[in-house]
Design a protein around this motif. Structure first.
Motif, PDB file in Angstrom:
ATOM      1  N   GLY A  32      -1.903   2.108   7.640  1.00 42.92           N
ATOM      2  CA  GLY A  32      -2.135   3.163   6.661  1.00 42.92           C
ATOM      3  C   GLY A  32      -3.236   4.107   7.083  1.00 42.92           C
ATOM      4  N   ARG A  33      -3.312   4.413   8.357  1.00 39.95           N
ATOM      5  CA  ARG A  33      -4.287   5.405   8.823  1.00 39.95           C
ATOM      6  C   ARG A  33      -3.798   5.956  10.158  1.00 39.95           C
ATOM      7  NH1 ARG A  33      -9.691   3.371  11.303  1.00 39.95           N
ATOM      8  NH2 ARG A  33      -9.362   5.372  12.289  1.00 39.95           N
ATOM      9  N   ARG A  34      -4.335   7.108  10.536  1.00 40.98           N
ATOM     10  CA  ARG A  34      -4.055   7.603  11.876  1.00 40.98           C
ATOM     11  C   ARG A  34      -4.990   6.902  12.839  1.00 40.98           C
ATOM     12  NH1 ARG A  34      -1.369  12.740  11.607  1.00 40.98           N
ATOM     13  NH2 ARG A  34      -1.600  13.646   9.543  1.00 40.98           N
ATOM     14  N   PHE A  81      -4.892   7.932  16.366  1.00 39.78           N
ATOM     15  CA  PHE A  81      -5.275   9.139  17.107  1.00 39.78           C
ATOM     16  C   PHE A  81      -5.219  10.300  16.130  1.00 39.78           C
ATOM     17  CE2 PHE A  81      -2.740   6.287  19.764  1.00 39.78           C
ATOM     18  CZ  PHE A  81      -3.690   5.915  20.687  1.00 39.78           C
ATOM     19  N   MET A  82      -5.991  11.349  16.431  1.00 39.62           N
ATOM     20  CA  MET A  82      -5.962  12.457  15.475  1.00 39.62           C
ATOM     21  C   MET A  82      -4.556  13.023  15.371  1.00 39.62           C
ATOM     22  SD  MET A  82      -9.593  14.166  16.273  1.00 39.62           S
ATOM     23  CE  MET A  82      -9.615  15.534  15.144  1.00 39.62           C
ATOM     24  N   ARG A  83      -3.886  13.125  16.508  1.00 40.67           N
ATOM     25  CA  ARG A  83      -2.475  13.487  16.497  1.00 40.67           C
ATOM     26  C   ARG A  83      -1.805  12.685  17.597  1.00 40.67           C
ATOM     27  NH1 ARG A  83      -3.899  15.330  12.572  1.00 40.67           N
ATOM     28  NH2 ARG A  83      -3.594  17.378  11.620  1.00 40.67           N
ATOM     29  N   TYR A 128     -12.009   8.980   9.322  1.00 39.66           N
ATOM     30  CA  TYR A 128     -12.403  10.374   9.487  1.00 39.66           C
ATOM     31  C   TYR A 128     -11.687  11.330   8.536  1.00 39.66           C
ATOM     32  CZ  TYR A 128      -8.192  11.708  12.106  1.00 39.66           C
ATOM     33  OH  TYR A 128      -6.904  11.999  12.460  1.00 39.66           O
ATOM     34  N   TRP A 164       0.791  -1.228   0.000  1.00 41.98           N
ATOM     35  CA  TRP A 164       0.000   0.000   0.000  1.00 41.98           C
ATOM     36  C   TRP A 164       0.824   1.279   0.000  1.00 41.98           C
ATOM     37  CZ3 TRP A 164       0.322   3.666   3.654  1.00 41.98           C
ATOM     38  CH2 TRP A 164       0.695   3.314   4.950  1.00 41.98           C
ATOM     39  N   ILE A 206       0.391   4.395  11.211  1.00 37.34           N
ATOM     40  CA  ILE A 206       0.909   5.002   9.983  1.00 37.34           C
ATOM     41  C   ILE A 206       1.715   4.003   9.149  1.00 37.34           C
ATOM     42  CG2 ILE A 206       2.510   6.753   9.144  1.00 37.34           C
ATOM     43  CD1 ILE A 206       1.419   8.583  11.332  1.00 37.34           C
ATOM     44  N   GLN A 215      -3.552  19.486  21.828  1.00 34.51           N
ATOM     45  CA  GLN A 215      -3.399  20.771  21.135  1.00 34.51           C
ATOM     46  C   GLN A 215      -4.274  20.812  19.883  1.00 34.51           C
ATOM     47  OE1 GLN A 215       0.582  21.494  19.836  1.00 34.51           O
ATOM     48  NE2 GLN A 215       0.476  23.670  20.291  1.00 34.51           N
ATOM     49  N   HIS A 216      -4.318  19.666  19.169  1.00 34.34           N
ATOM     50  CA  HIS A 216      -5.100  19.622  17.939  1.00 34.34           C
ATOM     51  C   HIS A 216      -6.583  19.816  18.222  1.00 34.34           C
ATOM     52  CE1 HIS A 216      -5.923  18.552  13.798  1.00 34.34           C
ATOM     53  NE2 HIS A 216      -6.883  17.752  14.225  1.00 34.34           N
ATOM     54  N   LYS A 217      -7.022  19.371  19.394  1.00 33.56           N
ATOM     55  CA  LYS A 217      -8.440  19.550  19.730  1.00 33.56           C
ATOM     56  C   LYS A 217      -8.755  20.987  20.109  1.00 33.56           C
ATOM     57  CE  LYS A 217     -10.585  15.355  20.107  1.00 33.56           C
ATOM     58  NZ  LYS A 217     -11.720  14.610  20.673  1.00 33.56           N
ATOM     59  N   GLY A 218      -7.750  21.850  20.166  1.00 34.55           N
ATOM     60  CA  GLY A 218      -8.020  23.263  20.400  1.00 34.55           C
ATOM     61  C   GLY A 218      -7.563  23.801  21.737  1.00 34.55           C
TER      62      GLY A 218
END
Lengths: 678, 368
Positions: free
Chosen positions: B323-325, B327-329, A544, A464, B319, B337-340
């Motif tokens: 091939g995906r995250r 956690f968002m960061r 997402y 991939w 990653i 921090q990414h959540k604001g």
């Protein structure tokens, strides 16, 4: 000058390796030499070599798996046994010269010879001939053990800087070009007069891409039926995946009705295989072929113009490199096969119409044919065998004399790899987001075409990260025509392995690929019903980042969307997305494509959202709506907005000294302060 | 030095009777802390200026977080100052013949030197990614872990007989097992994991140093109790004679840490760099091993564990493989921090979390 009495030839697996070895052998023979051929049992050499009346011995060998994998163990085992067997053979035969023509078959002999020479048990000098423009991994390694590496294409020299020598391709028998009349007499079918003859074949086994494309092309060639004659060798391949002859016949019957087939027969002839192909060559005006080194050199020896369709995804991409070498020498034109959706998945494919156009424009243009014809003849080093013999006999130390085809402006050895290209393109895009165009990075249009095709070949790679790389490249190269292929990746929903799903994986086309497909579609900036449907589906994606990027894509295409109201409906649902990135992207997108009636009330409801980023996104959306003039009652809206809770848990620091510094630097560089720019 | 001087002088001369205070660990601990604070407060500004002039400033990785960008150009060798001040303070106030202490100092210096080499390599390469190779770092950490276990099993071990291979868990009075061969891989994994966990946590101004001070402080208290026959019997721990010296080390470290925070607080004038984070990680690791509190780190260093776990899961599983995250960061502080959340808010909230965890870890002293 060396006395050469005992010659050991090795190389095999396919005829493409055996024939050059035999050719070199016959060139070295002055009547008193003894020959031994070393090959692998069960491959082509087992039949061909004894047929030539040459002694043959067998060793163990198997193909190099290329990467670190479990397959490496049997390979190493075979290689070790093969080297021992080879050492025994070498000690018995005591050759003066060893000539290897590649393929994994020659590896054990070459390594054993190097070993014996270290131990001073053998004096044999080792020569390797590399037929392709890009040597295989194993051949690159073998090159270090050899006295000289004789190469076919000038581009290959960069792989063997120390001991490479450009010689050309050792064609076995000198294919004598007959006169056209003479050739026509020897052919067992009749070719009508005043026709341009096109010979198409995909090697002895045949090529599915060429076969199918040529059958498809016939419809577009029908109008030219009294000016063309097409000879098609479909190939001998017959296995479970593909039966060349039967598949071609079936395709002909399904695509054309009785009447059309009758018309087609007047200018099209296909057979699985043609014996004495040199007669056909002599009668032809144009050849359509794969880019194997043997085919290209035969074509060049005959001095024929060629339309080359290189097979992609081979080790080192060597067919494409072979083809480019001949194209840049001016002897051929290239038609790349495409990676395109076929019944829901991606396959190699060539559009019949494109092929037909290429055939017509080439075959019916005498001037172009003549130009290609003369360059084609120059491309092959006509004296390859003579030079090989001279180098091996040490009569000629440095190849000189015969003029070499000079590499074009973009030297192949400096051609960026896919990853390097990605870095270049990304850097260019970062430095000027509004002004970015792939043309500024890749100068020559043919190169852009080449890079696009090289990148699209990655889309069917088994790993991939490679497919992902292909997706990113196609987006940055603005490959419009590849958009359908990208959409196929987005829609293809083959589940990932069970283990991966346990850890949160979903589909074979992983989250990053789907996300990057959406980003690439935005970069390519083309929209149609198919893409819209895929984007709508992406708004529902399990991952997402895909949902978020799809919302951004909806905002990007904005007014160009045909099914705006359906996008708005899905985006409104995504406002409640549990993921903050997806929901904020939805709110901002609604500002671009949403209306006062359908979207504004929902955005206003977000005034007390828990995260300030959500409230900010809602405000951004409303702002965009107002700027678009979408809001009729501004006063009412102005009364609503103050409800929004404006406290925030984040802020952006402002470093006074840094902003002064920046202003100072800007004004310095603005007033002709040269040398201050980075 | 003061310790030896006091030991030598006060029994013989009435005039130096005040120096009998050196017999009390608590007194020396306070002295060590004060010395370290004063030293760091005095030295750091000089070092900052020196580093700026030499151009030895931080080479940030491009993390994609906007605020990180503005920090390029901050000197990154604060860790060396901390290590230096702890060393000086220990030389003054500690019994330098104590083998518990020597082991911990060795850990701090070994890991600090490793980090320093990495820092220098990064500055040379002018890039945050140009440091030492992962494999070489791991190898050097493994060498230390092996050395540590050999030391524990050798005749020079400071541990009482039969304790070298003992593996304790919190809330449980007896060792889970006693076997050097089973213990060795645990020590290796622990030392490597802790060293890198602190390194990963060190991503925001002040984020790593405060939880480190909490953790080392609690471990110092453990050392004080385990090295005291009465407390050890009362709390039902094996008595480790001499472990009390670790309390002096811990307070020196706490002092240096607070002095460092003075300059490292948002917006930072200096970073600890790999030198600092590795030295802290090494110290925590060896302290835990010497006091047999490896598993306690899951609670005491819960913040470090969460930071390292999120970072590793995101990178290795998400990653690289899926091939995906996931956690968002990642690590944790970037996710917040990414959540604001502003950097300052993230840091203070995580301080609070680590304080609570330190108290919980302290509670395991009695809860067994």
């Amino acid at each position: 000058m060396h006395e050469i009495r005992r010659i050991l030839l090795t190389g095999g697996g396919t005829a493409g390796h055996v024939n050059p070895a035999l050719a070199i052998g016959s060139a070295l023979d002055r009547g008193d030499a003894r020959f031994l051929f070393v090959g692998v049992r069960g491959r082509v050499e087992e039949q061909v070599v004894p047929h030539e009346g040459m002694a043959i011995k067998y060793v163990r060998a198997s193909g190099f798996p290329g990467t670190l994998s479990p397959a490496l163990l049997p390979f190493l085992a075979d290689l070790s046994i093969g080297i021992l067997q080879s050492a025994w053979i070498l000690c018995r035969f005591r050759p003066d010269v060893i000539v290897g023509t590649g393929g994994y078959v020659s590896a054990p002999i070459v390594m054993a010879a190097a070993l014996l020479r270290k131990l001073r048990l053998s004096r044999a000098r080792v020569f390797i001939h590399e037929q392709n423009a890009v040597p295989g991994k194993l051949n690159q390694l073998m090159g270090r053990f050899a006295d000289r590496v004789l190469v076919t294409f000038p581009e290959t020299l960069s792989f063997f800087p120390a001991n490479g020598a450009l010689v050309g391709y050792p064609l076995r028998r000198s294919i004598a070009a007959l006169g056209r009349e003479e050739a026509l007499q020897k052919i067992d079918f009749a070719i009508p007069e005043q026709r341009k003859v096109v010979l198409a074949f995909g090697g002895s086994q045949g090529s599915r891409t060429i076969n199918r494309a040529l059958v498809d092309a016939l419809r577009h060639l029908l109008p030219f039926r009294d000016r063309l004659f097409i000879i098609h060798g479909t190939g001998l391949m017959k296995n479970r995946q593909y039966d060349a002859a039967a598949d071609t016949e079936k395709r002909l019957r399904s695509l054309y009705n009785e009447e059309e087939r009758a018309q087609i027969e007047s200018f099209y002839l296909h057979r699985p295989y043609f014996y004495n192909i040199e007669n056909l060559y002599s009668a032809s005006d144009l050849v359509i072929a794969r880019a194997g080194a043997g085919s290209l050199n035969e074509i060049s020896a005959m001095g024929l113009p060629a339309l080359i369709i290189p097979k992609s995804n081979l080790p080192g991409n060597h067919q494409v490199m072979n083809a480019r070498s001949m194209e840049r020498a001016g002897g051929a034109e290239i038609l790349y096969e495409q990676i395109a959706p076929a019944s829901g998945r991606l396959e190699e494919w060539l559009d019949g119409k494109v092929l037909a156009e290429a055939i017509v424009s080439l075959a019916l243009d005498d001037e172009r044919l003549e130009r290609l014809r003369s360059r084609s003849r120059d491309f092959l080093n006509q004296d390859a065998l003579g030079r090989i013999a001279r180098i091996i006999r040490s009569e000629e130390t440095e190849p000189a004399g015969v003029p070499l085809p000079t590499p074009g402006p973009l030297s192949e050895e400096r051609l960026p790899t896919n990853r390097e290209l990605l870095a270049l393109l990304e850097k260019a895009e970062r430095s000027g987001p509004g002004r970015y165009s792939p043309k500024t990075v890749v100068g020559r249009p043919q190169d852009l075409e080449f890079f696009k095709n090289r990148a699209s070949a990655l889309l069917i790679h088994p790993s991939w990260p490679e497919r992902n790389l292909g997706v990113k490249l196609l987006g940055l190269l603005h490959a419009r025509e590849k958009a359908p292929a990208l959409v196929t990746l987005l829609k293809e929903k083959n589940p990932a392995s069970f283990l991966k799903r346990c850890f949160g994986g979903d589909f074979e086309q992983v989250g990053f690929i789907r996300r990057n497909v959406v980003i690439a579609l935005v970069r390519i900036d083309v929209i149609d019903a198919e893409i819209e449907a895929a984007l709508l589906e992406a708004l529902w994606d399990r991952y997402y980042e895909v949902r978020a990027e799809a919302a951004r894509a909806a905002a990007h295409f904005g007014g160009r969307l045909q099914s705006r109201s359906r996008f708005v409906r899905v985006l409104l649902q995504n406002l409640g997305d549990r993921n903050l990135d997806a929901s904020t992207a939805a709110a901002e997108a609604l500002g671009v494509i949403g209306g006062e009636r359908d979207a504004l009330p929902d955005l206003l409801k977000l005034w007390d959202a828990r995260f300030w980023k959500m409230r900010a996104a809602a405000l951004t959306g409303i702002l965009r709506m107002v700027e678009r003039g979408e809001v009729s009652d501004r006063a009412a809206l102005a009364a609503e907005i103050p409800k929004f809770i404006l406290t925030s848990t984040d802020f952006r620091p402002h470093f006074e000294i840094k902003s002064i510094y920046r202003r100072l630097m800007e004004s310095l560089s603005g007033t002709g302060g040269e040398g201050l720019q980075p | 030095m003061i310790y030896f001087l006091g030991k030598y002088l006060h029994p013989h001369y009435e005039i130096f009777s005040l120096l009998r205070l050196v017999d009390y660990i608590s007194a020396r601990a306070i002295g060590a802390a004060l010395t370290a604070i004063i030293l760091t407060l005095a030295l750091t500004p000089l070092v900052i200026r020196h580093l700026h002039r030499r151009g030895l400033v931080d080479q940030r990785r491009n993390t994609g977080v906007a605020s990180a960008f503005d920090k390029a150009g901050t000197p990154a060798m604060g860790g060396a100052v901390v290590v230096g001040c702890v060393l000086v303070s220990c030389l003054l106030w500690c019994n330098m013949s104590n083998r518990f202490l020597l082991a911990v100092l060795a850990g701090m210096i070994w890991f600090g030197a490793l980090g320093l080499a990495d820092d220098i390599a990064k500055t040379r390469a002018r890039s945050g990614d140009g440091g030492m190779s992962e494999a070489r770092k791991l190898l050097l950490q493994a060498v230390f872990a092996a050395g540590l276990v050999i030391f524990l099993a050798s005749p020079w071990t400071p541990l009482p007989a039969g304790q070298a291979g003992a593996f304790y868990v919190p809330f449980h009075k007896t060792p889970l097992f006693t076997s050097l061969w089973m213990y060795l891989p645990i020590v290796f994994f622990f030392v490597v994991a802790v060293g890198n966990a602190v390194n990963i946590t060190d991503g925001m101004d002040g984020l790593a140093i405060v939880p480190s001070v909490f953790a080392i402080g609690v471990l110092g208290l453990f050392g004080y109790f385990l090295g005291n026959a009465i407390w050890a019997r009362y709390l039902n721990y094996p008595f480790y004679p001499g472990a009390g010296e670790l309390a002096v080390f811990a307070s020196a470290f706490a002092g240096a840490g607070i002095g460092f925070l003075w300059f490292n607080a948002y917006p930072a004038q200096i970073f600890m760099g790999d030198t600092g984070s590795m030295a802290i990680g090494g110290s925590i690791a060896v302290l835990s091993v010497m006091l047999k509190q490896e598993v306690l780190f899951l609670i005491l260093g819960g913040l470090f564990v969460a930071e390292a776990a999120t970072s590793q899961i995101q990178d290795k599983i998400g990653i690289r493989w899926l091939g995906r995250r996931i956690f968002m960061r990642a690590p944790l502080h970037h996710a917040m921090q990414h959540k604001g959340l502003a950097e300052t808010k993230v840091v203070i909230r995580l301080w609070i979390v680590s304080g609570i965890l330190a108290l919980a870890a302290l509670a395991t002293l009695k809860l067994r």
